[in-house]
Design a protein around this motif. Structure first.
Motif, PDB file in Angstrom:
ATOM      1  N   LEU A  77       4.471 -15.668 -47.959  1.00 41.99           N
ATOM      2  CA  LEU A  77       3.500 -15.599 -46.876  1.00 41.99           C
ATOM      3  C   LEU A  77       2.352 -14.637 -47.173  1.00 41.99           C
ATOM      4  O   LEU A  77       1.273 -14.757 -46.588  1.00 41.99           O
ATOM      5  N   ALA A  78       2.597 -13.678 -48.079  1.00 45.32           N
ATOM      6  CA  ALA A  78       1.608 -12.622 -48.294  1.00 45.32           C
ATOM      7  C   ALA A  78       0.272 -13.183 -48.762  1.00 45.32           C
ATOM      8  O   ALA A  78      -0.791 -12.783 -48.278  1.00 45.32           O
ATOM      9  N   LEU A  81      -1.595 -14.842 -45.891  1.00 45.90           N
ATOM     10  CA  LEU A  81      -2.132 -13.854 -44.953  1.00 45.90           C
ATOM     11  C   LEU A  81      -3.351 -13.140 -45.533  1.00 45.90           C
ATOM     12  O   LEU A  81      -4.355 -12.954 -44.849  1.00 45.90           O
ATOM     13  N   ARG A  84      -6.692 -14.765 -45.373  1.00 46.80           N
ATOM     14  CA  ARG A  84      -7.328 -14.793 -44.058  1.00 46.80           C
ATOM     15  C   ARG A  84      -8.085 -13.495 -43.765  1.00 46.80           C
ATOM     16  O   ARG A  84      -8.801 -13.424 -42.770  1.00 46.80           O
ATOM     17  N   TRP A  85      -7.883 -12.483 -44.587  1.00 41.77           N
ATOM     18  CA  TRP A  85      -8.456 -11.165 -44.317  1.00 41.77           C
ATOM     19  C   TRP A  85      -9.427 -10.760 -45.421  1.00 41.77           C
ATOM     20  O   TRP A  85      -9.524 -11.399 -46.461  1.00 41.77           O
ATOM     21  N   LEU A 127       1.517  -6.910 -49.675  1.00 42.61           N
ATOM     22  CA  LEU A 127       0.189  -7.325 -49.223  1.00 42.61           C
ATOM     23  C   LEU A 127      -0.892  -6.887 -50.203  1.00 42.61           C
ATOM     24  O   LEU A 127      -1.896  -7.591 -50.400  1.00 42.61           O
ATOM     25  N   VAL A 231       0.593 -20.686 -42.092  1.00 47.92           N
ATOM     26  CA  VAL A 231       1.763 -19.820 -42.168  1.00 47.92           C
ATOM     27  C   VAL A 231       2.971 -20.576 -41.649  1.00 47.92           C
ATOM     28  O   VAL A 231       2.994 -21.024 -40.509  1.00 47.92           O
TER      29      VAL A 231
END
Length: 333
Positions: A77-78, A81, A84-85, A127, A231
């Motif tokens: 998932l990292a 995620l 998205r940032w 992350l 996700v």
């Protein structure tokens, strides 16, 4: 014009990659962070053995498990995620969060506190890593990505001996600081100083990342990059299921995975047993003795990487793999 290409061909690996100023800063970030991370790793192992009471090896195993478990569930998932940032902001926040967490570890006296701190550190590391990996192609030309990845490996594993030597040196620093006012309240011993230095390396890393010029993606670009990558909390279990099916179907893959898993189980025992072995068998200080063993381990890793890199076109990889597994087993025996 005939001379320039030949001159470029003979540039060293470092000159070819670090000629990009922003990647040079990112590589320095990796070296500093990895050195601090290994230093903090040694201190966490020693701290776990200290708070573990009569079962130090079990305490170290709990802490190491806390560092492994997040990767089993968050790793898939990292990347989604992070896409998205803002990657630069993610790396800075993760570094500062890890620095803050490490700064609290000198005051930890319970095993559960150390386990929770290890979980937090690992989550932020999971992350940080994909944000860094996704940033490298923006800093290095396409034809130099392989060289950049090789340098990243050097930064990750070549710093083990450096961190071990630094851990040794902090024992003398702790003796020098023991008489200062407030030294006892701040717990200026070898273990605590390792945590403080590790925290400082992450703070320095955040500062260097702040100075790196990374392209800023618009919200629409970030949205486009994650189209089709929603996700999905069940994706981890699906990936594991597909992976196990693939392993069982292919005999060569199955043999390699079983050998790797068995070897890693045996090698992994060196971590929880390291301080205990140093103290009970070698009659050394558990922290310094464990760091000595890690120096040897780091030098061995470095030698192995260099040898396989130089000889990868002239050796039979399957035979080298088998001999390496047997050699590691004999060494452990």
């Amino acid at each position: 014009s005939g001379i320039e290409p030949r001159a470029d061909e003979h540039r060293s690996l470092i000159q070819r990659v670090l000629i990009t100023p922003d990647f040079a800063r990112l590589w320095v970030v990796q070296v500093v962070s990895a050195t601090g991370d290994w230093l903090g790793f040694f201190a966490i192992v020693v701290a776990a053995a200290r708070v573990g009471g009569g079962t130090p090896e079990a305490a170290v195993s709990f802490v190491m498990t806390a560092r492994i478990v997040p990767g089993l569930f968050l790793a898939p998932l990292a990347g989604v995620l992070v896409d998205r940032w803002n990657r630069k902001r993610v790396m800075m926040v993760c570094d500062l969060a890890r620095a803050a967490t490490l700064a609290t570890l000198p005051f930890v006296d319970q095993l559960w506190q150390l386990v929770v701190a290890s979980l937090v550190l690992e989550v932020f590391t999971l992350l940080w890593s994909p944000a860094k990996e996704a940033s490298v192609p923006h800093l290095v030309p396409q034809d130099r990505l392989t060289s950049a990845n090789s340098l990243s490996l050097v930064a990750a594993y070549g710093t083990i001996p450096l961190a071990s030597l630094l851990f040794f040196a902090l024992a003398n620093v702790a003796d020098s600081l023991s008489g200062l006012p407030g030294a006892e309240a701040l717990r200026f011993d070898q273990e605590a100083l390792a945590f403080y230095v590790d925290a400082a390396t992450f703070a320095f890393s955040a500062f260097l990342i702040w100075r790196i010029a990374l392209p800023t993606r618009s919200p629409q670009e970030r949205k486009d990059s994650v189209e089709g990558r929603r996700v999905d909390l069940m994706s981890t279990f699906r990936d594991l299921k597909e992976g196990w099916e693939f392993i069982f179907i292919h005999p060569v893959v199955r043999a390699v995975i079983v050998a790797l898993a068995t070897g890693l189980i045996g090698g992994g025992m060196l971590i929880p047993l390291g301080p205990v072995f140093a103290e009970d068998v070698l009659r050394q200080d558990p922290g310094d003795g464990f760091a000595s063993l890690q120096i040897a381990l780091g030098l061995g890793v470095a030698a192995g990487v260099v040898l396989i890199t130089l000889g990868q076109d002239r050796v039979r990889k399957a035979h080298v793999f088998v001999l390496s597994v047997f050699g590691a087993g004999v060494s452990l025996f």
